[in-house]
Design an enzyme around this catalytic site. Sequence first.
Site, mmCIF file in Angstrom:
data_model
loop_
_atom_site.group_PDB
_atom_site.id
_atom_site.type_symbol
_atom_site.label_atom_id
_atom_site.label_comp_id
_atom_site.label_asym_id
_atom_site.label_seq_id
_atom_site.Cartn_x
_atom_site.Cartn_y
_atom_site.Cartn_z
ATOM 1 N N HIS A 118 8.466 15.719 0.101
ATOM 2 C CA HIS A 118 9.414 15.553 1.156
ATOM 3 C C HIS A 118 9.276 14.662 2.173
ATOM 4 O O HIS A 118 8.414 15.269 2.932
ATOM 5 C CB HIS A 118 10.303 16.817 1.374
ATOM 6 C CG HIS A 118 10.785 17.802 0.258
ATOM 7 N ND1 HIS A 118 12.068 17.703 -0.389
ATOM 8 C CD2 HIS A 118 10.114 18.431 -0.541
ATOM 9 C CE1 HIS A 118 11.974 18.384 -1.494
ATOM 10 N NE2 HIS A 118 10.724 19.160 -1.335
ATOM 11 N N ASN A 147 16.277 14.724 -2.033
ATOM 12 C CA ASN A 147 17.424 15.905 -1.373
ATOM 13 C C ASN A 147 17.632 15.365 0.064
ATOM 14 O O ASN A 147 17.651 16.372 0.868
ATOM 15 C CB ASN A 147 16.888 17.225 -1.594
ATOM 16 C CG ASN A 147 15.621 17.710 -0.931
ATOM 17 O OD1 ASN A 147 14.820 16.673 -0.701
ATOM 18 N ND2 ASN A 147 15.446 18.755 -0.723
ATOM 19 N N HIS A 191 13.392 21.509 -10.620
ATOM 20 C CA HIS A 191 13.306 22.680 -9.385
ATOM 21 C C HIS A 191 13.745 23.847 -10.548
ATOM 22 O O HIS A 191 14.972 24.152 -10.949
ATOM 23 C CB HIS A 191 14.246 22.741 -8.598
ATOM 24 C CG HIS A 191 14.055 23.627 -7.481
ATOM 25 N ND1 HIS A 191 13.367 23.619 -6.454
ATOM 26 C CD2 HIS A 191 14.285 24.866 -7.708
ATOM 27 C CE1 HIS A 191 13.282 24.792 -5.696
ATOM 28 N NE2 HIS A 191 14.051 25.340 -6.404
ATOM 29 N N HIS A 246 10.144 20.959 8.193
ATOM 30 C CA HIS A 246 11.620 21.242 9.014
ATOM 31 C C HIS A 246 11.158 21.306 10.376
ATOM 32 O O HIS A 246 10.077 21.855 10.869
ATOM 33 C CB HIS A 246 12.159 22.671 8.438
ATOM 34 C CG HIS A 246 12.711 22.575 6.951
ATOM 35 N ND1 HIS A 246 14.265 21.951 6.873
ATOM 36 C CD2 HIS A 246 12.165 22.623 5.945
ATOM 37 C CE1 HIS A 246 14.269 22.133 5.634
ATOM 38 N NE2 HIS A 246 13.090 22.746 4.868
ATOM 39 N N ALA A 292 13.892 26.609 4.233
ATOM 40 C CA ALA A 292 12.643 26.873 3.243
ATOM 41 C C ALA A 292 11.761 25.679 3.193
ATOM 42 O O ALA A 292 12.348 24.579 3.320
ATOM 43 C CB ALA A 292 13.173 27.044 1.985
HETATM 44 O O1 DOR Z 1 10.764 25.196 0.045
HETATM 45 C C1 DOR Z 1 11.333 24.228 -0.166
HETATM 46 N N1 DOR Z 1 11.752 23.321 0.727
HETATM 47 N N2 DOR Z 1 11.548 24.289 -1.355
HETATM 48 C C2 DOR Z 1 12.527 23.160 -2.071
HETATM 49 O O2 DOR Z 1 12.559 23.043 -3.087
HETATM 50 C C3 DOR Z 1 12.936 22.229 -1.102
HETATM 51 C C4 DOR Z 1 12.305 21.973 0.208
HETATM 52 C C5 DOR Z 1 12.814 21.271 1.215
HETATM 53 O O3 DOR Z 1 13.452 20.176 0.859
HETATM 54 O O4 DOR Z 1 13.048 21.858 2.408
HETATM 55 ZN ZN ZN Z 2 10.233 20.134 -3.048
#
Ligand code: DOR
Ligand code: ZN
Length: 350
Positions: free
Chosen positions: A18, A44, A139, A255, A267
């Site tokens: 990501h 995403n 996923h 994040h 997450a």
């Molecule tokens: O922990 C995660 N973070 N799992 C995911 O599937 C998405 C990801 C996110 O985009 O932050």
């Molecule tokens: Zn992921």
Amino acid sequence: MTQTTSLTIIRPDDWHLHLRDGAMLEGVLPHSAAHFARAIIMPNLVPPVVTGAHAAAYRDRILAALPAGMSFEPLMTLYLTEATDPDDVEAAHASGLVKAVKLYPAGATTNSQSGVKDFGKVQAVLERMAGIGLPLCVHGEVTASDIDIFDREAVFIERVLDPLRRRVPELKVVMEHVTTEDAVQYVAADTSSRLGATVTTHHLIINRNHILAGGIRPHYYCLPVAKREKHRLALRAAATGGDGRFFLGTDSAPHTDPAKLSECGCAGCFTAPNTMGLLAHVFEEEGALDRLEGFASRQGPAFYGLPVNTQTMTLVKQDHPVSHPAKIETGAGPVTVFDPGFEVFWQVQG
Ligand code: DOR
Ligand code: ZN
């Protein structure tokens, strides 16, 4: 016996990453590009990367954010929705832009609201992908509220993944970030050569106790959530065992600290800066340093039908613990780097 203190491997790739967008992209990209030649880029974003045109524009933004002198090839993906157009997918693949399509069951994780609810609606896209050899990255968690969060991956295999693969048997599938012995066994039992799995670095290191025992650790919370110890051990055996169907996808998912440390925290574990040193540590613990190159640099390209990289990476074992900054500063805010909770001596050279 002499101790290995230096290991040179083919430069690795990250088959699940990501990078986000804007200021966060600028902040995190150099950390992946420093170590990885290529990465499968998760789609995403808000809004998600749904069409070939979106993917082309996102790829340009990634390359524009790459600091001068660094090389990195983003391997783009499309976010599968019930409205995805098979012709657009085929064109994006034919041009070389897109290397996979990502399936998020609706509501499974961060920004997955546009994901798939009715799998009948994506059958035509999946058949087209099977025809052109374009992999589906999955996923693998069901989202039904009556399914316990720790069971969501195992139930997904039975209720969604296996039926889907039977409906479209020629489809190449990557089970992303596997977290259970069930997933390891499902992949290992496959004989089609069209099923692979990525394993994250953090799932080789933490189990669910690390998240919840002795205080809640938001920086260890990710999805799929880490499971009990027997599952971590199964993942270690799979990653270090030399089976070509398992390869590295860090799922490094930044994040900001405020977003992680809120009442409803996001997450994701941010592992891009220290993943390779941590993997050397894990593989050494398992007596499998000679298999790190396969896991991080060879088995992924083989699954995706791409050449291995021509450059190399050298990891060096220091005689003192390596220190990493606890967090990086980005224009979007501070992002905490995954802390394994033990001393690490391996470090990427240079
Ligand atoms: O922990 C995660 N973070 N799992 C995911 O599937 C998405 C990801 C996110 O985009 O932050
Ligand atoms: Zn992921």
